[in-house]
Scaffold this active site. Structure first.
Site, short mmCIF file in Angstrom:
data_model
loop_
_atom_site.label_atom_id
_atom_site.label_comp_id
_atom_site.label_asym_id
_atom_site.label_seq_id
_atom_site.Cartn_x
_atom_site.Cartn_y
_atom_site.Cartn_z
N SER A 185 25.04 58.64 58.82
CA SER A 185 26.04 59.28 57.98
C SER A 185 26.74 60.38 58.75
CB SER A 185 25.41 59.85 56.72
OG SER A 185 24.65 60.98 57.08
N LYS A 186 27.89 60.74 58.23
CA LYS A 186 28.76 61.70 58.87
C LYS A 186 28.02 63.01 59.15
CE LYS A 186 33.63 62.53 58.01
NZ LYS A 186 34.58 62.61 56.92
N ARG A 187 27.18 63.39 58.20
CA ARG A 187 26.49 64.66 58.33
C ARG A 187 25.51 64.67 59.51
NH1 ARG A 187 23.77 64.52 53.79
NH2 ARG A 187 25.17 62.97 52.94
N GLY A 228 25.76 63.11 62.39
CA GLY A 228 26.30 62.90 63.73
C GLY A 228 27.55 62.07 63.65
#
Ligand code: GLU
Length: 485
Positions: free
Chosen positions: A259-261, A263
């Site tokens: 997920s974006k959070r 990496g």
């Protein structure tokens, strides 16, 4: 059967690395069968639109060198056009096409008008969750009379249109996962026309896949639960069902969803970290799927030829960065001199002559895995770095001996001809010949020579450095060392 595949991104900003995998599978299937690969922009959710997202998505296609047969294309900065003749390929430009299908569903009793307000739906859901029930529309408006519907619409009440999920079971054979079935009692009466008059994703996707004659719908596994709604719509509308394949998620090494959070998830971020497009494609298309047991590096044409949806693993694919680094290195090693220079150019602003740059890159690529790592390595070729003269002396030798060896080898190098300087192997042979015919030890000569040329304790071999720097610069560096030691 003509294979027509599509990727249907919602323009929310960038291409996810998982989307790239689906794109590649779409591409392989289409190319393998001489079919077509279509790009369709799904922008009916106006609240999620991001300015410039379509352009950046199309730029990523270009950078990755992935050609598609139909869909929007970027002509120049800010100018979009389309290729293909079943377009437009942007759903917000196709709105008129969906409404007749919704009307047909209404006329057949397969859909109904719903006036429930969002406040009521929120309360309904909260009550269902509190009662530990699956949140689902409770069908309050499912059986309103035609007169009531007309009257309320005429009075300007806001409404949506929902599909009426029949009783029974919905089944499909997923090309990756095999048969999947759902109890229709668990499927929500999905909104197909929203209160703003726009078709919802579910209606638009079914109609578009039909009108665009899509044979295979490949998409991320998060869409599995949407599939029963879509196959029910196909049945209600009496249109053929495409073959579905739900591609497994890409996971972090700890098996959580990438997920974006946590990496980087965008294709662009991998490109800007210095991965080559082809390496990224090879890596992502063989993640959790290997066409051949004993091979890792595949030409794109081979990937096309060997692709087999049924061999794609059902398990989530772990993003193994070490493997990506290894693979990128393999691809760096395969580039020609000029391809390498072109690939590194955006990552360095160093002032080097083309000849030195080309040679330095050919040498240093042995020791890097990403394009971003070259900048540091190239510094030594631009100019001699300031170094401590003590490092010129090999651990088993004295400073006096190093000075002597350097002086002598500088003379030898000064006498080598241009032909010898044209090849690393010839330089190596000449220096080795000098060492052995004078009964010298490699370390006594090669260590100070290498350090004098690079200014570094660790570097490429002295022969490679001589080759990259050329005679004049090499001799100048050796003389500087002699003056210091
Ligand atoms: N528009 C959906 C997305 O954003 C596409 C899902 C599908 O491929 O059906 O991914």
């Amino acid at each position: 059967m003509i294979t027509r595949t599509r990727i249907a991104p919602s323009p929310t900003g960038y291409m996810h690395i998982g989307t790239l995998r689906t794109v590649m599978f779409d591409y392989f299937l289409a190319r393998q069968s001489g079919g077509q690969f279509v790009v369709r922009i799904e922008d009916t959710d106006q609240a999620r639109l991001v300015e410039g997202a379509v352009e950046s998505l199309l730029k990523t296609f270009k950078k990755m060198n992935i050609d598609y047969d139909e869909g929007p294309i970027l002509l120049a900065e800010g100018t979009l056009s389309e290729k293909g003749d079943v377009g437009p390929y942007t759903q917000s430009k196709r709105l008129d096409l969906y409404r007749p299908y919704a009307d047909r569903l209404l006329a057949d009793g397969n859909a109904y008008v719903c006036f429930c307000t969002s406040e009521r739906l929120v309360e309904m859901r909260a009550a269902q969750v509190a009662a530990k029930q699956n949140p689902k529309y409770d069908r309050r408006c499912a059986n309103l009379s035609l007169e009531e519907v007309k009257a309320r619409q005429a009075a300007g009440e806001k409404f949506v249109i929902r599909m009426r999920i029949p009783e029974g079971e919905s089944k499909f054979v997923d090309a990756i996962r095999g048969e999947i079935s759902f109890n229709n009692a668990d499927v929500d009466d999905q909104v197909i026309i929203k209160s703003d008059g726009f078709a919802s994703y579910h209606l638009a996707v079914v109609v578009d896949d039909y009108l665009m004659k899509i044979s295979h719908v490949l998409r991320g596994e998060e869409w599995i639960s949407s599939t029963p709604k879509q196959i029910i719509l196909c049945t209600m509308l009496d249109i053929p069902m495409p073959i579905y394949a739900h591609v497994p998620l890409i996971l972090n090494p700890d098996k959580t969803k990438l997920s974006k959070r946590k990496g980087d998830v965008s294709v662009e971020s991998y490109l800007s970290k210095g991965y080559l497009p082809e390496a990224l494609i090879n890596f992502i298309s063989t993640l959790g799927y290997n066409p051949k047991a004993d091979q890792e590096i595949y030409e794109r044409a081979e990937l096309v030829e060997l692709f087999d949806l049924s061999k794609v693993s059902r398990a989530g694919a772990v993003m193994n960065i070490e493997k990506l680094d290894w693979m990128n290195h393999q691809y760096l090693m395969r580039l020609t001199q000029s391809e390498l220079v072109a690939a590194v150019q955006p990552f360095t602003t160093l002032d080097l002559s083309t000849a030195t740059l080309q040679r330095a890159l050919m040498i240093e690529r042995e020791r890097v895995s990403k394009l971003t790592e070259f900048a540091d390595k190239l510094g030594a070729y631009v100019g001699l770095v300031a170094y401590d003269p003590a490092i010129l002396t090999w651990k088993k030798a004295t400073a006096e001996d190093s000075a002597l060896q350097l002086k002598n080898v500088t003379e030898v190098i000064g006498q080598l001809d241009d032909a010898t300087f044209a090849k690393v192997a010839l330089l190596e042979a000449a220096i080795k010949e000098y060492i052995s015919s004078n009964g010298l030890q490699n370390g006594n000569v090669l260590w100070p020579l290498r350090v004098a040329l690079s200014g570094l304790e660790k570097s490429a071999s002295p022969y490679e450095l001589l080759w990259a720097l050329g005679k004049e610069e090499s001799v100048a560096r050796l003389q500087q060392a002699l003056a210091k030691i």
